[in-house]
Design a protein around this motif. Structure first.
Motif, PDB file in Angstrom:
ATOM      1  N   GLY A  38      35.833  50.336  36.582  1.00 25.32           N
ATOM      2  CA  GLY A  38      37.145  50.601  37.168  1.00 25.32           C
ATOM      3  C   GLY A  38      37.635  49.442  38.014  1.00 25.32           C
ATOM      4  N   PHE A  39      36.739  48.857  38.800  1.00 19.90           N
ATOM      5  CA  PHE A  39      37.113  47.683  39.593  1.00 19.90           C
ATOM      6  C   PHE A  39      37.526  46.526  38.678  1.00 19.90           C
ATOM      7  CE2 PHE A  39      34.337  48.669  43.608  1.00 19.90           C
ATOM      8  CZ  PHE A  39      35.199  49.695  43.934  1.00 19.90           C
ATOM      9  N   ASP A  40      36.776  46.334  37.592  1.00 21.45           N
ATOM     10  CA  ASP A  40      37.079  45.226  36.687  1.00 21.45           C
ATOM     11  C   ASP A  40      38.442  45.395  36.017  1.00 21.45           C
ATOM     12  OD1 ASP A  40      34.723  43.950  37.291  1.00 21.45           O
ATOM     13  OD2 ASP A  40      33.650  44.636  35.503  1.00 21.45           O
ATOM     14  N   PHE A  76      41.454  48.597  44.207  1.00 23.08           N
ATOM     15  CA  PHE A  76      40.039  48.980  44.217  1.00 23.08           C
ATOM     16  C   PHE A  76      39.883  50.314  44.947  1.00 23.08           C
ATOM     17  CE2 PHE A  76      37.093  45.115  43.494  1.00 23.08           C
ATOM     18  CZ  PHE A  76      37.922  44.610  42.505  1.00 23.08           C
ATOM     19  N   GLY A  77      40.602  50.451  46.062  1.00 20.36           N
ATOM     20  CA  GLY A  77      40.540  51.700  46.810  1.00 20.36           C
ATOM     21  C   GLY A  77      41.015  52.882  45.988  1.00 20.36           C
ATOM     22  N   ALA A  78      42.074  52.675  45.214  1.00 17.37           N
ATOM     23  CA  ALA A  78      42.576  53.750  44.353  1.00 17.37           C
ATOM     24  C   ALA A  78      41.529  54.146  43.323  1.00 17.37           C
ATOM     25  CB  ALA A  78      43.870  53.308  43.671  1.00 17.37           C
ATOM     26  N   VAL A  79      40.849  53.154  42.747  1.00 17.75           N
ATOM     27  CA  VAL A  79      39.789  53.429  41.769  1.00 17.75           C
ATOM     28  C   VAL A  79      38.670  54.232  42.420  1.00 17.75           C
ATOM     29  CG1 VAL A  79      37.952  52.354  40.401  1.00 17.75           C
ATOM     30  CG2 VAL A  79      40.275  51.433  40.314  1.00 17.75           C
ATOM     31  N   LEU A  92      36.146  53.300  54.859  1.00 17.29           N
ATOM     32  CA  LEU A  92      37.400  54.049  54.917  1.00 17.29           C
ATOM     33  C   LEU A  92      37.548  54.944  53.692  1.00 17.29           C
ATOM     34  CD1 LEU A  92      40.310  54.659  55.929  1.00 17.29           C
ATOM     35  CD2 LEU A  92      41.022  52.563  54.722  1.00 17.29           C
ATOM     36  N   TRP A  93      37.347  54.379  52.510  1.00 15.58           N
ATOM     37  CA  TRP A  93      37.501  55.156  51.275  1.00 15.58           C
ATOM     38  C   TRP A  93      36.471  56.280  51.207  1.00 15.58           C
ATOM     39  CZ3 TRP A  93      37.162  49.989  48.136  1.00 15.58           C
ATOM     40  CH2 TRP A  93      38.289  49.209  48.420  1.00 15.58           C
ATOM     41  N   HIS A  94      35.227  55.940  51.552  1.00 13.22           N
ATOM     42  CA  HIS A  94      34.166  56.942  51.497  1.00 13.22           C
ATOM     43  C   HIS A  94      34.444  58.080  52.480  1.00 13.22           C
ATOM     44  CE1 HIS A  94      30.216  58.751  51.186  1.00 13.22           C
ATOM     45  NE2 HIS A  94      30.050  58.620  52.490  1.00 13.22           N
ATOM     46  N   GLY A  95      34.897  57.735  53.660  1.00 11.49           N
ATOM     47  CA  GLY A  95      35.195  58.765  54.642  1.00 11.49           C
ATOM     48  C   GLY A  95      36.287  59.705  54.170  1.00 11.49           C
ATOM     49  N   ALA A  96      37.337  59.146  53.586  1.00  8.65           N
ATOM     50  CA  ALA A  96      38.445  59.972  53.109  1.00  8.65           C
ATOM     51  C   ALA A  96      37.991  60.896  51.982  1.00  8.65           C
ATOM     52  CB  ALA A  96      39.598  59.086  52.643  1.00  8.65           C
ATOM     53  N   VAL A  97      37.229  60.353  51.032  1.00  8.33           N
ATOM     54  CA  VAL A  97      36.742  61.181  49.927  1.00  8.33           C
ATOM     55  C   VAL A  97      35.800  62.264  50.442  1.00  8.33           C
ATOM     56  CG1 VAL A  97      35.341  61.196  47.819  1.00  8.33           C
ATOM     57  CG2 VAL A  97      37.018  59.381  48.184  1.00  8.33           C
ATOM     58  N   SER A  98      34.897  61.902  51.325  1.00 11.29           N
ATOM     59  CA  SER A  98      33.924  62.864  51.846  1.00 11.29           C
ATOM     60  C   SER A  98      34.614  64.015  52.571  1.00 11.29           C
ATOM     61  CB  SER A  98      32.942  62.165  52.789  1.00 11.29           C
ATOM     62  OG  SER A  98      32.199  61.177  52.097  1.00 11.29           O
ATOM     63  N   LEU A  99      35.628  63.708  53.366  1.00 13.25           N
ATOM     64  CA  LEU A  99      36.369  64.763  54.062  1.00 13.25           C
ATOM     65  C   LEU A  99      37.120  65.649  53.076  1.00 13.25           C
ATOM     66  CD1 LEU A  99      37.724  62.765  57.136  1.00 13.25           C
ATOM     67  CD2 LEU A  99      35.984  64.563  57.162  1.00 13.25           C
ATOM     68  N   LEU A 146      47.959  51.048  45.820  1.00 10.95           N
ATOM     69  CA  LEU A 146      47.537  52.450  45.789  1.00 10.95           C
ATOM     70  C   LEU A 146      48.431  53.323  44.919  1.00 10.95           C
ATOM     71  CD1 LEU A 146      46.544  53.042  49.536  1.00 10.95           C
ATOM     72  CD2 LEU A 146      45.015  52.730  47.578  1.00 10.95           C
ATOM     73  N   ARG A 147      49.238  52.715  44.077  1.00  7.81           N
ATOM     74  CA  ARG A 147      50.093  53.517  43.198  1.00  7.81           C
ATOM     75  C   ARG A 147      49.279  54.431  42.288  1.00  7.81           C
ATOM     76  NH1 ARG A 147      54.061  48.854  40.946  1.00  7.81           N
ATOM     77  NH2 ARG A 147      52.006  47.887  40.786  1.00  7.81           N
TER      78      ARG A 147
END
Length: 210
Positions: free
Chosen positions: A69-71, A86-89, A155-162, A203-204
């Motif tokens: 996904g990053f690639d 990358f954050g969106a992925v 940041l991304w991990h925290g948002a997903v985890s919550l 982040l679209r």
């Protein structure tokens, strides 16, 4: 012409991923995988050395998907937007397959395996952040670039985890990640307006979170 059946190892790994995604970690057992693949439980030990080997391969596949996904993001003229993409992925991966995400990043029994396997994904992120340095972000040395990459990942991990425990709704995840990334970028030298435009552009891929 009949298509040849996939090798037993591949069938068992596919079964492990499917059962994990649909039923959770507790359902991923040697007996269940053998039944899904139409073989005896001995095949788990023959092909994987036991369930630890199965989990090694499951987590490796999760990391391969994240790297792929990053690639797919590629390199554009806007390096900050690339990092945001990358954050969106990352966020999409966690929300789309929460059981695989939990196995990769939220289970202390498996975290040591993921720590090693996720290095390639982290390297991709460090490279993306590095392309921002001196162009949009402050001029940083290599350890500092890695530190900034970790800040984005956290940041991304925290948002997903919550979100996975029900404390953030999808639209709140998008807002949290957007505002957090803008704050990190401006804290490391980007202008607020420019950072906001780039982050929102990147982040679209989360625009449908509502």
């Amino acid at each position: 012409m009949m298509r040849e059946a996939p090798p037993i190892r591949d069938r068992m790994l596919a079964a492990a991923l499917t059962v994990l995604t649909t039923e959770g970690q507790a359902a991923v057992t040697a007996r269940r995988l053998a039944a899904e693949a139409g073989v005896s439980t001995m095949a788990v030990y023959t092909h994987f050395g036991g369930m630890d080997g199965v989990w090694q391969e499951v987590l490796a596949e999760g990391c391969r998907r994240l790297v792929a996904g990053f690639d797919e993001v590629g390199v554009s003229a806007d390096p900050v937007a690339d990092v945001a993409a990358f954050g969106a992925v990352y966020v999409r991966a966690g929300l789309t397959d929460p059981e695989l995400y939990r196995a990769m990043f939220a289970d202390p029994r498996l975290s040591e395996i993921t720590d090693v396997l996720a290095d390639e994904a982290l390297d991709r992120l460090v490279g993306a952040v590095g392309r921002c340095v001196g162009v949009r972000l402050d001029d940083l040395d290599e350890p500092a670039v890695t530190g900034v990459a970790y800040q984005f990942w956290i940041l991304w991990h925290g948002a997903v985890s919550l979100a996975l425990v029900g404390l953030l709704k999808p639209r709140q995840v998008r807002r949290t990640v957007t505002e957090g990334m803008i704050g990190l970028c401006t804290g490391h030298g980007d202008s607020p307006d420019r950072a906001a435009r780039s982050v929102r552009r990147g982040l679209r891929g989360l625009a449908d979170l509502a």
